[in-house]
Design an enzyme around this catalytic site. Structure first.
Site, PDB file in Angstrom:
ATOM      1  N   CYS A   1     -16.578 -18.959  11.666  1.00  0.00           N
ATOM      2  CA  CYS A   1     -17.076 -17.866  11.299  1.00  0.00           C
ATOM      3  C   CYS A   1     -16.184 -17.214  10.132  1.00  0.00           C
ATOM      4  CB  CYS A   1     -16.685 -16.813  12.562  1.00  0.00           C
ATOM      5  SG  CYS A   1     -14.942 -16.579  13.014  1.00  0.00           S
TER       6      CYS A   1
ATOM      7  N   CYS B   1     -14.290  -3.786  10.942  1.00  0.00           N
ATOM      8  CA  CYS B   1     -15.010  -3.435   9.662  1.00  0.00           C
ATOM      9  C   CYS B   1     -15.493  -4.564   8.923  1.00  0.00           C
ATOM     10  CB  CYS B   1     -14.196  -2.333   8.934  1.00  0.00           C
ATOM     11  SG  CYS B   1     -13.937  -0.652   9.574  1.00  0.00           S
TER      12      CYS B   1
ATOM     13  N   LYS C   1       0.718  -1.307  -0.024  1.00  0.00           N
ATOM     14  CA  LYS C   1       0.096   0.153   0.104  1.00  0.00           C
ATOM     15  C   LYS C   1       0.760   1.292  -0.028  1.00  0.00           C
ATOM     16  CE  LYS C   1      -4.249  -1.782   2.107  1.00  0.00           C
ATOM     17  NZ  LYS C   1      -5.326  -1.886   3.199  1.00  0.00           N
TER      18      LYS C   1
END
Length: 407
Positions: free
Chosen positions: A366, A197, A95
């Site tokens: 999950c 998030c 990034k």
């Protein structure tokens, strides 16, 4: 409360800079002198994600002379919904590299310094010490406490923000001029209490609103213009299109910036301080830590056991503890949905669950193993045999069924 300018002006502006920043020069609060201050400023942005993207772009456009960016991650497809620094061509790139290219395209007159590292106790003081202020674009509590403590110890302003779903918060913490982060949030929430998030979702557009506000606070501090958000917590609800401010104040008993400070150096381990160790999750944008429990099962073992159960040779029940909306994205077959909250609220008929297991264990999964690890502990505390599927549905997609979408 207006503050003095953080930096001295650079010697001069070039003709090119005068033209580029012309709309600033006619603002009395900026002018030529203020633009020279921005040119001389050094701002560190921690995180080149959802909040860091608009922040970095607007700092560069404003003419902040030196911008540092700290990020150790690479660009993933799920980032593109909100991280406007990056594009499809940047997938898989660090990034910081993508951010440097985006800033260079926007304004080649500013300098971007790449720090492709994870900020931690060992490097935080050195990283932050080289800049005038810090903008926090991270999304986990351990890093927030670390950055706050380093800024307070160094006397640097800390422009903080937080986003989740449709809501955002922003403030400026500056020990000696107002509260620090610890004054307002003395204790971190229990691990897993606040969804990440990835788990809770975030409106991509919200990042633009809050990140731009962070950049504005930074510019005000650099210039000594207006009233920065010292002693005020600004809250934005994008669904209601509302902005509200809450007064906050320094805590005289704060262990970091109070009258008798007990924290005089960085903690050895901020993950431990936040209760994030082996077996507990840390909220982060797009990330959940796996649970690391001894009572776990790999996705390969789960695949084999599903096949054995189909043949009548194994007995267990496979439970998906995510939210219904997540199950619409991807799912491990032959599982039942019981969201984590139902276990926490004691709203699950454990006798029926044990009956469904037919003498075997309850297998839990999950997204990547964090929430299911927490449910596992609930079941184990009630003496119900439970195994956590390591890596969750992400690992299932990676290693068993690539047709399952990742999120």
């Amino acid at each position: 409360m207006q503050t003095d300018p953080l930096v001295e002006p650079a010697e001069s502006l070039t003709a090119e800079e005068m033209g580029r920043y012309a709309r600033h020069l006619t603002l009395p609060e900026v002018g030529v002198g203020g633009q020279r201050r921005l040119k001389n400023a050094r701002v560190l942005v921690i995180g080149a994600g959802g909040l860091g993207s608009p922040t970095l772009l607007y700092l560069a456009a404003a003419g902040v002379g030196t911008i540092g960016v700290v990020d150790f991650d690479v660009v993933e497809e799920s980032n593109l919904q909100r991280q406007v620094l990056h594009g499809v061509a940047d997938l898989g790139r660090p990034k910081v590299d993508s951010a440097a290219d985006a800033v260079a395209r926007l304004n080649p007159l500013v300098r971007l310094i790449k720090h492709p590292v994870r900020i931690d106790t060992d490097n935080a003081l050195e990283l932050i010490g080289g800049y005038d202020l810090v903008i926090d674009g991270t999304d986990n509590f351990a890093t927030r406490y670390l950055v706050n403590d380093a800024c307070a110890l160094l006397g640097k302003p800390y422009v903080w923000a937080s986003i989740l779903r449709f809501d955002g918060q922003i403030s400026v913490f500056w020990a000696g001029h107002g509260p620090c982060y610890r004054c307002i949030f003395p204790d971190p929430p229990p691990p897993g209490a606040v969804p990440s998030c990835a788990e809770g979702g975030v409106l991509g557009l919200l990042c633009g609103a809050i990140g731009s506000a962070q950049a504005a606070e930074a510019v005000k501090l650099l210039l000594g213009a207006g009233d920065p958000l010292l002693g005020r917590l600004q809250v934005h609800d994008a669904l209601r299109a509302s902005w509200q401010q809450l007064p906050v104040s320094a805590d005289p008993d704060c262990p970091l910036c109070g009258a008798n400070p007990r924290i005089t150096a960085l903690l050895e381990d901020y993950q431990d301080f936040c209760g994030i160790g082996r077996g507990t999750p840390e909220a982060g944008e797009g990330d959940e830590e796996g649970d690391g429990m001894a009572e776990e099962i790999s996705v390969e073992e789960l695949r084999d056991r599903l096949a054995a159960r189909e043949r009548g040779e194994d007995h267990f029940v496979l439970v998906d503890v995510r939210e219904p909306v997540e199950r619409e994205i991807s799912v491990i077959p032959e599982s039942v949905l019981i969201p984590k909250g139902a276990f926490e609220e004691d709203a699950v008929d454990l006798a029926r669950l044990a009956e469904a297991a037919d003498g075997g264990e309850v297998l839990l999964y999950c997204r990547s193993g964090a929430r299911s690890g927490q449910v596992q502990q609930i079941l184990l505390s009630k003496e119900i045999p439970a195994l956590n599927v390591t890596g969750g549905v992400l690992a299932w997609s990676d290693r068993i069924d690539p047709s399952q979408p990742k999120y």
